[in-house]
Scaffold this motif. Sequence first.
Motif, PDB file in Angstrom:
ATOM      1  N   ARG A  76       0.861  -1.186   0.000  1.00  0.00           N
ATOM      2  CA  ARG A  76       0.000   0.000   0.000  1.00  0.00           C
ATOM      3  C   ARG A  76       0.889   1.226   0.000  1.00  0.00           C
ATOM      4  NH1 ARG A  76      -2.548  -3.143   4.008  1.00  0.00           N
ATOM      5  NH2 ARG A  76      -4.471  -4.040   3.242  1.00  0.00           N
ATOM      6  N   ASN A  77       0.699   2.079  -0.978  1.00  0.00           N
ATOM      7  CA  ASN A  77       1.427   3.340  -1.017  1.00  0.00           C
ATOM      8  C   ASN A  77       0.437   4.438  -0.681  1.00  0.00           C
ATOM      9  OD1 ASN A  77       2.802   5.691  -1.614  1.00  0.00           O
ATOM     10  ND2 ASN A  77       3.884   4.779  -3.321  1.00  0.00           N
ATOM     11  N   THR A  78       0.572   5.013   0.489  1.00  0.00           N
ATOM     12  CA  THR A  78      -0.392   6.009   0.951  1.00  0.00           C
ATOM     13  C   THR A  78      -0.042   7.429   0.508  1.00  0.00           C
ATOM     14  OG1 THR A  78       0.777   6.197   3.054  1.00  0.00           O
ATOM     15  CG2 THR A  78      -1.051   4.622   2.950  1.00  0.00           C
ATOM     16  N   THR A  79       1.127   7.604  -0.107  1.00  0.00           N
ATOM     17  CA  THR A  79       1.531   8.927  -0.576  1.00  0.00           C
ATOM     18  C   THR A  79       1.111   9.098  -2.032  1.00  0.00           C
ATOM     19  OG1 THR A  79       3.458   8.830   0.879  1.00  0.00           O
ATOM     20  CG2 THR A  79       3.478  10.505  -0.839  1.00  0.00           C
ATOM     21  N   PRO A  80       0.268  10.081  -2.316  1.00  0.00           N
ATOM     22  CA  PRO A  80      -0.134  10.308  -3.712  1.00  0.00           C
ATOM     23  C   PRO A  80       1.077  10.624  -4.586  1.00  0.00           C
ATOM     24  CG  PRO A  80      -1.484  11.610  -2.209  1.00  0.00           C
ATOM     25  CD  PRO A  80      -0.380  11.019  -1.401  1.00  0.00           C
ATOM     26  N   TYR A  81       0.973  10.247  -5.846  1.00  0.00           N
ATOM     27  CA  TYR A  81       2.077  10.426  -6.790  1.00  0.00           C
ATOM     28  C   TYR A  81       2.625  11.854  -6.767  1.00  0.00           C
ATOM     29  CZ  TYR A  81       4.721  10.690 -11.089  1.00  0.00           C
ATOM     30  OH  TYR A  81       5.735  10.897 -11.992  1.00  0.00           O
ATOM     31  N   GLN A  82       1.740  12.836  -6.793  1.00  0.00           N
ATOM     32  CA  GLN A  82       2.178  14.226  -6.883  1.00  0.00           C
ATOM     33  C   GLN A  82       2.895  14.701  -5.611  1.00  0.00           C
ATOM     34  OE1 GLN A  82      -0.970  13.194  -7.070  1.00  0.00           O
ATOM     35  NE2 GLN A  82      -2.239  14.312  -5.605  1.00  0.00           N
ATOM     36  N   ASP A  83       2.778  13.966  -4.515  1.00  0.00           N
ATOM     37  CA  ASP A  83       3.430  14.363  -3.263  1.00  0.00           C
ATOM     38  C   ASP A  83       4.767  13.662  -3.026  1.00  0.00           C
ATOM     39  OD1 ASP A  83       1.280  16.009  -2.779  1.00  0.00           O
ATOM     40  OD2 ASP A  83       0.264  14.581  -1.439  1.00  0.00           O
ATOM     41  N   ARG A  84       5.169  12.784  -3.926  1.00  0.00           N
ATOM     42  CA  ARG A  84       6.445  12.084  -3.765  1.00  0.00           C
ATOM     43  C   ARG A  84       7.603  13.023  -4.097  1.00  0.00           C
ATOM     44  NH1 ARG A  84       4.699   6.749  -7.163  1.00  0.00           N
ATOM     45  NH2 ARG A  84       2.921   6.229  -5.864  1.00  0.00           N
ATOM     46  N   ILE A  85       8.682  12.880  -3.367  1.00  0.00           N
ATOM     47  CA  ILE A  85       9.867  13.704  -3.592  1.00  0.00           C
ATOM     48  C   ILE A  85      10.705  13.067  -4.694  1.00  0.00           C
ATOM     49  CG2 ILE A  85      11.994  14.588  -2.578  1.00  0.00           C
ATOM     50  CD1 ILE A  85      10.542  14.418   0.155  1.00  0.00           C
ATOM     51  N   GLN A  86      11.023  13.841  -5.714  1.00  0.00           N
ATOM     52  CA  GLN A  86      11.864  13.332  -6.795  1.00  0.00           C
ATOM     53  C   GLN A  86      13.329  13.512  -6.406  1.00  0.00           C
ATOM     54  OE1 GLN A  86      11.862  15.195 -10.765  1.00  0.00           O
ATOM     55  NE2 GLN A  86      11.557  13.134 -11.562  1.00  0.00           N
ATOM     56  N   LEU A 106      16.701   3.637  -0.250  1.00  0.00           N
ATOM     57  CA  LEU A 106      15.638   4.482  -0.776  1.00  0.00           C
ATOM     58  C   LEU A 106      15.050   3.720  -1.948  1.00  0.00           C
ATOM     59  CD1 LEU A 106      17.280   8.028  -0.923  1.00  0.00           C
ATOM     60  CD2 LEU A 106      15.637   7.193   0.735  1.00  0.00           C
ATOM     61  N   LEU A 107      13.747   3.597  -1.980  1.00  0.00           N
ATOM     62  CA  LEU A 107      13.047   2.875  -3.037  1.00  0.00           C
ATOM     63  C   LEU A 107      12.432   3.898  -3.980  1.00  0.00           C
ATOM     64  CD1 LEU A 107      11.774   0.793  -0.218  1.00  0.00           C
ATOM     65  CD2 LEU A 107      12.778  -0.356  -2.184  1.00  0.00           C
ATOM     66  N   LEU A 108      12.702   3.739  -5.277  1.00  0.00           N
ATOM     67  CA  LEU A 108      12.308   4.743  -6.261  1.00  0.00           C
ATOM     68  C   LEU A 108      11.425   4.159  -7.357  1.00  0.00           C
ATOM     69  CD1 LEU A 108      15.872   6.268  -6.737  1.00  0.00           C
ATOM     70  CD2 LEU A 108      14.143   6.957  -5.099  1.00  0.00           C
ATOM     71  N   ASP A 109      10.536   5.014  -7.887  1.00  0.00           N
ATOM     72  CA  ASP A 109       9.742   4.616  -9.042  1.00  0.00           C
ATOM     73  C   ASP A 109      10.501   4.980 -10.324  1.00  0.00           C
ATOM     74  OD1 ASP A 109       9.319   7.355  -9.563  1.00  0.00           O
ATOM     75  OD2 ASP A 109       7.254   7.344  -8.850  1.00  0.00           O
ATOM     76  N   GLN A 110       9.857   4.841 -11.479  1.00  0.00           N
ATOM     77  CA  GLN A 110      10.531   5.061 -12.765  1.00  0.00           C
ATOM     78  C   GLN A 110      11.008   6.494 -12.975  1.00  0.00           C
ATOM     79  OE1 GLN A 110       7.622   3.467 -15.531  1.00  0.00           O
ATOM     80  NE2 GLN A 110       8.858   1.626 -15.779  1.00  0.00           N
ATOM     81  N   GLN A 111      10.378   7.449 -12.296  1.00  0.00           N
ATOM     82  CA  GLN A 111      10.786   8.849 -12.438  1.00  0.00           C
ATOM     83  C   GLN A 111      11.707   9.292 -11.298  1.00  0.00           C
ATOM     84  OE1 GLN A 111       7.388   7.967 -13.028  1.00  0.00           O
ATOM     85  NE2 GLN A 111       8.010   7.898 -15.156  1.00  0.00           N
ATOM     86  N   ASN A 112      12.251   8.321 -10.566  1.00  0.00           N
ATOM     87  CA  ASN A 112      13.112   8.572  -9.399  1.00  0.00           C
ATOM     88  C   ASN A 112      12.395   9.303  -8.277  1.00  0.00           C
ATOM     89  OD1 ASN A 112      15.178   7.199 -10.569  1.00  0.00           O
ATOM     90  ND2 ASN A 112      16.344   8.997 -11.157  1.00  0.00           N
ATOM     91  N   ASN A 113      11.087   9.130  -8.206  1.00  0.00           N
ATOM     92  CA  ASN A 113      10.330   9.630  -7.057  1.00  0.00           C
ATOM     93  C   ASN A 113      10.496   8.634  -5.921  1.00  0.00           C
ATOM     94  OD1 ASN A 113       9.148  11.925  -8.387  1.00  0.00           O
ATOM     95  ND2 ASN A 113       7.827  10.483  -9.462  1.00  0.00           N
ATOM     96  N   CYS A 114      10.689   9.147  -4.728  1.00  0.00           N
ATOM     97  CA  CYS A 114      10.931   8.285  -3.577  1.00  0.00           C
ATOM     98  C   CYS A 114       9.626   7.666  -3.090  1.00  0.00           C
ATOM     99  CB  CYS A 114      11.591   9.087  -2.460  1.00  0.00           C
ATOM    100  SG  CYS A 114      12.163   8.049  -1.120  1.00  0.00           S
TER     101      CYS A 114
END
Length: 157
Positions: free
Chosen positions: A20-30, A59-67
């Motif tokens: 479960r990722n409770t942080t919305p995409y737009q709030d993730r730190i790149q 640190l776990l990152l998505d494809q856009q290097n958002n944490c």
Amino acid sequence: MDQLTLQSLFKVNEVEIIYRNTTPYQDRIQIRSSATAYEILLASWDQNRLDMVEQFKILLLDQQNNCLAVSEIATGGTSACLADPKVIFATALKTRATGIILAHNHPSGNLAPSEADKSLTRKLKDGGKLLDIAVLDHLIVTSHNYRSFADDGLMPG
């Protein structure tokens, strides 16, 4: 074979994978620099332990290097910490991370990487290639500064 023995042969454990990722995409730190990674790590580190015992985090990152998250992998003693690659990649797979940044602290304050640090980085970089999980950097963290393997050209090819 009696019925009780036969039934015990068919008992198996179930594995359930939940994320479960409770942080919305737009709030993730790149993460665009090692300095940003250091700031995130420093904020998440228990300051009472940073100069006392060695710990290993990722640190776990998505494809856009958002944490996506920071995960504590292991805690060791005053001069060593054993980071298990299986735990690192199990964590990355569970969070669907496409990239990770490795980090551990040096309670001594010395930012020089040991041969064990370099060897572990190579091993994890190779393992990441098999799983399509990029190992982007390895930071050595102290309470006053950090060292980035990527910035210093120490990341294996």
